[in-house]
Design a protein around this motif. Structure first.
Motif, short mmCIF file in Angstrom:
data_model
loop_
_atom_site.label_atom_id
_atom_site.label_comp_id
_atom_site.label_asym_id
_atom_site.label_seq_id
_atom_site.Cartn_x
_atom_site.Cartn_y
_atom_site.Cartn_z
N TYR A 1 -3.76 -13.85 5.19
CA TYR A 1 -4.23 -14.00 3.82
C TYR A 1 -4.63 -15.45 3.56
CZ TYR A 1 0.46 -15.79 2.71
OH TYR A 1 1.63 -16.53 2.67
N HIS B 1 -9.39 -12.45 3.81
CA HIS B 1 -8.11 -11.81 4.07
C HIS B 1 -8.32 -10.74 5.13
CE1 HIS B 1 -7.10 -13.85 0.32
NE2 HIS B 1 -8.25 -13.39 -0.12
N TRP B 2 -7.34 -10.55 5.95
CA TRP B 2 -7.44 -9.62 7.08
C TRP B 2 -6.31 -8.60 7.06
CZ3 TRP B 2 -11.58 -10.03 10.48
CH2 TRP B 2 -12.32 -11.21 10.42
N PHE B 3 -6.65 -7.39 7.48
CA PHE B 3 -5.68 -6.30 7.56
C PHE B 3 -5.75 -5.68 8.95
CE2 PHE B 3 -4.45 -5.99 3.13
CZ PHE B 3 -5.45 -6.75 2.53
N GLN B 4 -4.59 -5.22 9.42
CA GLN B 4 -4.51 -4.48 10.67
C GLN B 4 -4.19 -3.03 10.33
OE1 GLN B 4 -0.95 -4.16 13.20
NE2 GLN B 4 -2.09 -5.31 14.76
N GLN B 5 -4.90 -2.13 10.97
CA GLN B 5 -4.62 -0.71 10.76
C GLN B 5 -4.54 0.01 12.09
OE1 GLN B 5 -7.55 1.79 8.72
NE2 GLN B 5 -5.90 2.88 7.67
N TYR C 1 -9.16 -3.94 12.81
CA TYR C 1 -8.97 -5.06 11.90
C TYR C 1 -10.09 -5.07 10.85
CZ TYR C 1 -5.52 -6.61 15.24
OH TYR C 1 -4.41 -6.65 16.05
N TRP D 1 0.84 -1.19 0.00
CA TRP D 1 0.00 0.00 0.00
C TRP D 1 0.88 1.24 0.00
CZ3 TRP D 1 -5.54 0.03 1.42
CH2 TRP D 1 -6.08 -1.27 1.55
N PRO E 1 -3.30 0.39 5.98
CA PRO E 1 -3.60 -1.00 6.39
C PRO E 1 -2.42 -1.92 6.08
CG PRO E 1 -5.42 -0.04 5.16
CD PRO E 1 -4.28 0.92 5.02
N LYS E 2 -2.20 -2.87 6.96
CA LYS E 2 -1.14 -3.85 6.77
C LYS E 2 -1.76 -5.22 6.53
CE LYS E 2 2.36 -1.75 9.79
NZ LYS E 2 3.16 -1.94 11.02
N PRO E 3 -1.27 -5.94 5.53
CA PRO E 3 -1.73 -7.32 5.37
C PRO E 3 -1.43 -8.08 6.65
CG PRO E 3 -0.35 -6.62 3.53
CD PRO E 3 -0.22 -5.57 4.56
N TRP E 4 -2.41 -8.85 7.12
CA TRP E 4 -2.21 -9.55 8.39
C TRP E 4 -2.40 -11.04 8.23
CZ3 TRP E 4 0.42 -6.81 11.49
CH2 TRP E 4 0.55 -7.16 12.84
#
Lengths: 114, 106
Positions: free
Chosen positions: B48, B33-37, B85, A104, B43-46
């Motif tokens: 997949y 798929h999950w992301f942490q922000q 999340y 991103w 957002p960060k890929p967490w």
């Protein structure tokens, strides 16, 4: 390494057109799709649209009439144009690689206000 | 369009507590798929492909599910896990995100 960086005006007047650029490095736009995602202050993420490696595009149906995504592969840049902006379009705008959304940009805050 | 509904919207957990966040899809999807922000960051890929941890994600995190029901679990809450999340489906276009779960430290 893969990097994306959004750039554009921080302030846009209502009814005007927003133009943003996503400059990428570390990969070719013919190898990864690139999506635009936005996030209004304090709210969730909204997928806006994608430009595929072949140059075709797909858009969120809610934005389709106002949104255009294009690219210049020679400059490694993806462009977002959205017209008829309203205050509810105030958001941080991100570009991200598809299909994995593994990478991103830092995001750019766009405020729609007179 | 596939609508993703996350629950709870907000929650607080004590250090060491087990945490579970759910994401329900309006239609069946192949993976979640999950992301942490965290505040002020992208957002960060967490997680997949439903259950695979992204690089650098502690193994106290896990993901599971299938069809229309998925979950993210933290086996033992730590302070650094406080964040929002989001789930994401990329089985079809338009891509859709869940509304987010804000996880706070109690």
């Amino acid at each position: 390494q893969v990097q994306l960086k959004e750039s554009g005006p921080g302030l846009v007047q209502p009814s005007q057109t927003l133009s943003l650029t996503c400059t990428v490095s570390g990969f070719s736009l013919t190898s990864y799709h690139v999506s635009w995602v936005r996030q209004p202050p304090g709210k969730g993420l909204e997928w806006m649209g994608v430009i595929w490696t072949g140059g075709s595009t797909a858009y969120n149906s809610l934005l389709k009439s106002r949104l255009s995504i294009s690219r210049d592969t020679s400059k490694s840049q993806v462009f977002l144009k959205m017209n008829s902006l309203q205050t509810e379009d105030t958001a941080t705008y991100y570009c991200a690689t598809e299909p994995s959304f593994a990478y991103w940009g830092q995001g750019t805050l766009v405020t729609v206000s007179s | 369009e596939i609508v993703l509904t996350q629950s709870p919207t907000t929650m607080a957990a004590s250090p060491g507590e087990k945490v579970t966040i759910t994401c329900r899809a309006s239609s069946s999807v192949s993976y979640m798929h999950w992301f942490q922000q965290k505040s002020g960051t992208s957002p960060k890929p967490w997680i997949y492909d439903t259950s695979k941890l992204a690089s650098g994600v502690p193994d106290r995190f896990s993901g599971s599910g299938s069809g229309t029901s998925y979950s993210l679990t933290i086996s033992s809450m730590e302070a650094e896990d406080a964040a929002t999340y989001y789930c994401l489906q990329r089985s079809s276009y338009p891509r859709t995100f869940g509304g987010g779960t804000k996880l706070e430290l109690k």
